[in-house]
Design a protein around this motif. Structure first.
Motif, PDB file in Angstrom:
ATOM      1  N   GLU A  98       0.863  -1.192   0.070  1.00 11.49           N
ATOM      2  CA  GLU A  98       0.153   0.012   0.041  1.00 11.49           C
ATOM      3  C   GLU A  98       0.797   1.305   0.133  1.00 11.49           C
ATOM      4  O   GLU A  98       0.603   2.044  -0.783  1.00 11.49           O
ATOM      5  CB  GLU A  98      -1.044   0.200   1.184  1.00 11.49           C
ATOM      6  CG  GLU A  98      -1.744   1.194   0.940  1.00 11.49           C
ATOM      7  CD  GLU A  98      -3.182   1.258   2.157  1.00 11.49           C
ATOM      8  OE1 GLU A  98      -3.497   2.227   2.279  1.00 11.49           O
ATOM      9  OE2 GLU A  98      -3.311   0.039   2.479  1.00 11.49           O
ATOM     10  N   MET A  99       1.927   1.463   0.800  1.00  9.63           N
ATOM     11  CA  MET A  99       2.710   2.500   0.732  1.00  9.63           C
ATOM     12  C   MET A  99       3.476   2.714  -0.619  1.00  9.63           C
ATOM     13  O   MET A  99       3.463   3.676  -1.007  1.00  9.63           O
ATOM     14  CB  MET A  99       3.875   2.321   1.968  1.00  9.63           C
ATOM     15  CG  MET A  99       3.147   2.388   3.286  1.00  9.63           C
ATOM     16  SD  MET A  99       4.054   2.068   4.749  1.00  9.63           S
ATOM     17  CE  MET A  99       4.814   3.852   4.852  1.00  9.63           C
ATOM     18  N   LEU A 100       4.052   1.717  -0.998  1.00 14.00           N
ATOM     19  CA  LEU A 100       5.037   1.475  -2.223  1.00 14.00           C
ATOM     20  C   LEU A 100       3.875   2.026  -3.426  1.00 14.00           C
ATOM     21  O   LEU A 100       4.416   2.674  -4.442  1.00 14.00           O
ATOM     22  CB  LEU A 100       5.546   0.499  -2.395  1.00 14.00           C
ATOM     23  CG  LEU A 100       6.469   0.174  -1.565  1.00 14.00           C
ATOM     24  CD1 LEU A 100       7.094  -1.401  -1.604  1.00 14.00           C
ATOM     25  CD2 LEU A 100       7.809   1.129  -1.778  1.00 14.00           C
ATOM     26  N   PRO A 107       2.144  12.999   1.311  1.00 17.07           N
ATOM     27  CA  PRO A 107       2.808  13.304   2.691  1.00 17.07           C
ATOM     28  C   PRO A 107       2.640  11.959   3.292  1.00 17.07           C
ATOM     29  O   PRO A 107       1.882  11.041   3.401  1.00 17.07           O
ATOM     30  CB  PRO A 107       1.894  14.259   3.295  1.00 17.07           C
ATOM     31  CG  PRO A 107       1.147  14.755   2.254  1.00 17.07           C
ATOM     32  CD  PRO A 107       0.898  13.891   1.098  1.00 17.07           C
ATOM     33  N   ALA A 108       4.080  11.848   4.105  1.00 20.50           N
ATOM     34  CA  ALA A 108       4.332  10.530   4.718  1.00 20.50           C
ATOM     35  C   ALA A 108       3.418  10.223   5.829  1.00 20.50           C
ATOM     36  O   ALA A 108       3.130   9.015   5.787  1.00 20.50           O
ATOM     37  CB  ALA A 108       5.879  10.368   5.121  1.00 20.50           C
ATOM     38  N   ILE A 109       3.137  11.137   6.583  1.00 20.63           N
ATOM     39  CA  ILE A 109       2.353  10.521   7.628  1.00 20.63           C
ATOM     40  C   ILE A 109       0.960  10.114   7.392  1.00 20.63           C
ATOM     41  O   ILE A 109       0.474   9.259   7.994  1.00 20.63           O
ATOM     42  CB  ILE A 109       2.246  11.997   8.820  1.00 20.63           C
ATOM     43  CG1 ILE A 109       3.774  12.068   9.566  1.00 20.63           C
ATOM     44  CG2 ILE A 109       1.541  11.784   9.986  1.00 20.63           C
ATOM     45  CD1 ILE A 109       3.990  13.520  10.343  1.00 20.63           C
ATOM     46  N   GLU A 114      -2.851   5.827   7.258  1.00 22.83           N
ATOM     47  CA  GLU A 114      -3.686   4.785   6.424  1.00 22.83           C
ATOM     48  C   GLU A 114      -3.403   3.728   6.170  1.00 22.83           C
ATOM     49  O   GLU A 114      -3.975   2.749   6.209  1.00 22.83           O
ATOM     50  CB  GLU A 114      -4.125   5.771   5.103  1.00 22.83           C
ATOM     51  CG  GLU A 114      -5.015   5.097   4.255  1.00 22.83           C
ATOM     52  CD  GLU A 114      -6.487   5.300   4.844  1.00 22.83           C
ATOM     53  OE1 GLU A 114      -7.200   4.558   4.368  1.00 22.83           O
ATOM     54  OE2 GLU A 114      -6.712   6.149   5.559  1.00 22.83           O
ATOM     55  N   ALA A 115      -2.112   3.353   5.642  1.00 20.30           N
ATOM     56  CA  ALA A 115      -1.634   1.885   5.466  1.00 20.30           C
ATOM     57  C   ALA A 115      -1.496   1.270   6.874  1.00 20.30           C
ATOM     58  O   ALA A 115      -1.750  -0.135   6.510  1.00 20.30           O
ATOM     59  CB  ALA A 115      -0.177   2.362   5.040  1.00 20.30           C
ATOM     60  N   LEU A 116      -1.293   1.713   7.796  1.00 18.03           N
ATOM     61  CA  LEU A 116      -1.362   0.760   9.115  1.00 18.03           C
ATOM     62  C   LEU A 116      -2.861   0.719   9.359  1.00 18.03           C
ATOM     63  O   LEU A 116      -2.984  -0.795   9.709  1.00 18.03           O
ATOM     64  CB  LEU A 116      -0.861   1.603  10.302  1.00 18.03           C
ATOM     65  CG  LEU A 116       0.742   1.957  10.387  1.00 18.03           C
ATOM     66  CD1 LEU A 116       1.014   2.925  11.522  1.00 18.03           C
ATOM     67  CD2 LEU A 116       1.343   0.683  10.622  1.00 18.03           C
ATOM     68  N   ILE A 117      -3.657   1.486   9.307  1.00 21.65           N
ATOM     69  CA  ILE A 117      -5.254   1.177   9.454  1.00 21.65           C
ATOM     70  C   ILE A 117      -5.554  -0.173   8.538  1.00 21.65           C
ATOM     71  O   ILE A 117      -6.367  -1.016   8.824  1.00 21.65           O
ATOM     72  CB  ILE A 117      -5.957   2.436   9.463  1.00 21.65           C
ATOM     73  CG1 ILE A 117      -6.117   3.237  10.279  1.00 21.65           C
ATOM     74  CG2 ILE A 117      -7.369   2.029   9.134  1.00 21.65           C
ATOM     75  CD1 ILE A 117      -6.556   4.732  10.060  1.00 21.65           C
TER      76      ILE A 117
END
Length: 140
Positions: A98-100, A107-109, A114-117
């Protein structure tokens, strides 16, 4: 600012995740791995310091380790003071994919949150999930 990802783990887990990511998404030139304790002579502190020295202060780093408060994670905690440094624990394939696939200028934060959720929601005990779905289908 260039965003780099570092996967770091005990053993070769990080390299395996990278291999899976590249199988799915193709080559990822801004993805780096650190596999701790694969060679008896490796000094983890030195490995982390050498890897971190490869980046400029202008680089944004998202480091994802395997276990929170494990030795690998603890070595990266020393860099929390570094600007544009983000440290996560719980390395897994849905999280990193998801992050990639996000736009590089996102923006990173918010991206991380969102990726953690979504990664947490993707973790399922399939026996219960499928059983619940079957029960719901019978109710109609």
């Amino acid at each position: 600012m260039k965003r780099h990802y570092i996967f770091a783990s005990h053993g070769s887990f990080a390299a395996g995740i990278r291999q899976s990511v590249e199988l799915i998404l193709g080559a990822q030139p801004h993805l780096h791995v650190l596999c701790a304790y694969v060679d008896d002579n490796d000094d983890l502190t030195q490995q982390v310091d050498n890897l971190m020295a490869a980046f400029t202060p202008q680089d944004e780093l998202i480091v994802i380790t395997d276990i929170f408060a494990g030795s690998v994670n603890n070595e990266f905690i020393r860099y929390l003071h570094r600007p544009d440094f983000h440290l996560l624990a719980g390395l897994n394939l849905p999280l990193v994919i998801e992050m990639l696939i996000a736009p590089p200028d996102e923006p990173a934060i918010p991206l991380i949150n969102e990726a953690l959720i979504n990664a947490r929601e993707g973790m399922q005990y399939c026996n219960q999930t499928i059983s619940s779905a079957r029960c719901a289908d019978k109710d109609f």
